[in-house]
Motif scaffolding. Structure first.
Motif, mmCIF file in Angstrom:
data_model
loop_
_atom_site.group_PDB
_atom_site.id
_atom_site.type_symbol
_atom_site.label_atom_id
_atom_site.label_comp_id
_atom_site.label_asym_id
_atom_site.label_seq_id
_atom_site.Cartn_x
_atom_site.Cartn_y
_atom_site.Cartn_z
ATOM 1 N N LEU A 93 -2.486 3.425 -12.282
ATOM 2 C CA LEU A 93 -1.237 2.975 -11.675
ATOM 3 C C LEU A 93 -1.517 2.150 -10.423
ATOM 4 N N ILE A 94 -2.449 2.604 -9.594
ATOM 5 C CA ILE A 94 -2.809 1.861 -8.376
ATOM 6 C C ILE A 94 -3.253 0.451 -8.738
ATOM 7 N N GLU A 95 -4.144 0.340 -9.696
ATOM 8 C CA GLU A 95 -4.654 -0.980 -10.110
ATOM 9 C C GLU A 95 -3.524 -1.861 -10.628
ATOM 10 N N ARG A 96 -2.709 -1.317 -11.518
ATOM 11 C CA ARG A 96 -1.638 -2.088 -12.160
ATOM 12 C C ARG A 96 -0.568 -2.520 -11.157
ATOM 13 N N LEU B 5 0.832 -1.206 0.000
ATOM 14 C CA LEU B 5 0.000 0.000 0.000
ATOM 15 C C LEU B 5 0.870 1.261 0.000
ATOM 16 N N ARG B 6 1.822 1.320 0.890
ATOM 17 C CA ARG B 6 2.659 2.524 1.000
ATOM 18 C C ARG B 6 3.449 2.771 -0.283
ATOM 19 N N THR B 7 4.002 1.715 -0.856
ATOM 20 C CA THR B 7 4.765 1.849 -2.106
ATOM 21 C C THR B 7 3.867 2.329 -3.242
ATOM 22 N N ASP C 260 2.649 6.044 -2.696
ATOM 23 C CA ASP C 260 3.724 6.998 -2.995
ATOM 24 C C ASP C 260 3.866 7.201 -4.506
ATOM 25 N N ALA C 261 3.863 6.106 -5.252
ATOM 26 C CA ALA C 261 3.973 6.192 -6.712
ATOM 27 C C ALA C 261 2.731 6.853 -7.323
ATOM 28 N N ALA C 262 1.560 6.550 -6.789
ATOM 29 C CA ALA C 262 0.314 7.113 -7.318
ATOM 30 C C ALA C 262 0.219 8.614 -7.056
#
Length: 144
Positions: free
Chosen positions: A120-123, A98-100, A103-105
């Motif tokens: 991005l979250i889904e992928r 989740l945290r990773t 952060d990217a999202a």
């Protein structure tokens, strides 16, 4: 008539007539349940034999991980904190995913907008959860 009054009337009617739907007779012995006798061992009465409800299917661990982490990642996207992993129902390892992902999202949202962040979250969540549960379970400690 209120729902409470309707429910009480229904209960009173059932109590007054009992569970039998008719008097005992030659084709319906006293104590038989339902129009065609007692339920079979499979739980279906003789009148519904062959119409068995399917058993609920179990959700694969990687799919459950994906659903949970995706849900919480979308909720955390617009907040400065992540929250407590235990209150979210996540393991420590799922919380790391989740945290990773969040952060990217967040970075993706600044660059490309919310739609791109959600993609991005889904992928990334699907990929990370598939990696985590590739062998069935992450390790001996399920909360890791």
């Amino acid at each position: 008539m209120s729902a409470l009054a309707a429910g009480l009337a229904l209960l009173t009617g059932v109590a007054a007539t009992g569970c039998d739907s008719g008097p005992p007779g030659p084709t319906r012995p006293h104590g038989a349940s339902g129009p065609s006798g007692p339920p079979s061992a499979s739980g279906a009465s003789a009148g519904t034999a062959g119409r068995v409800s399917p058993a609920p299917s179990a959700t694969a661990p990687e799919e459950l991980c994906t659903r949970l982490v995706t849900h919480w990642a979308r909720r955390a996207l617009d907040t400065p904190t992540y929250g407590d992993y235990q209150s979210m129902g996540l393991s420590n390892g799922q919380y790391e995913i989740l945290r990773t992902v969040v952060d990217a999202a967040r970075a993706e949202k600044k660059r490309q907008g919310e739609s791109a962040a959600n993609e991005l979250i889904e992928r990334q969540t699907r990929s990370a959860c598939a990696d985590r549960y590739r062998t069935g379970e992450p390790d001996k400690d399920p909360w890791r």
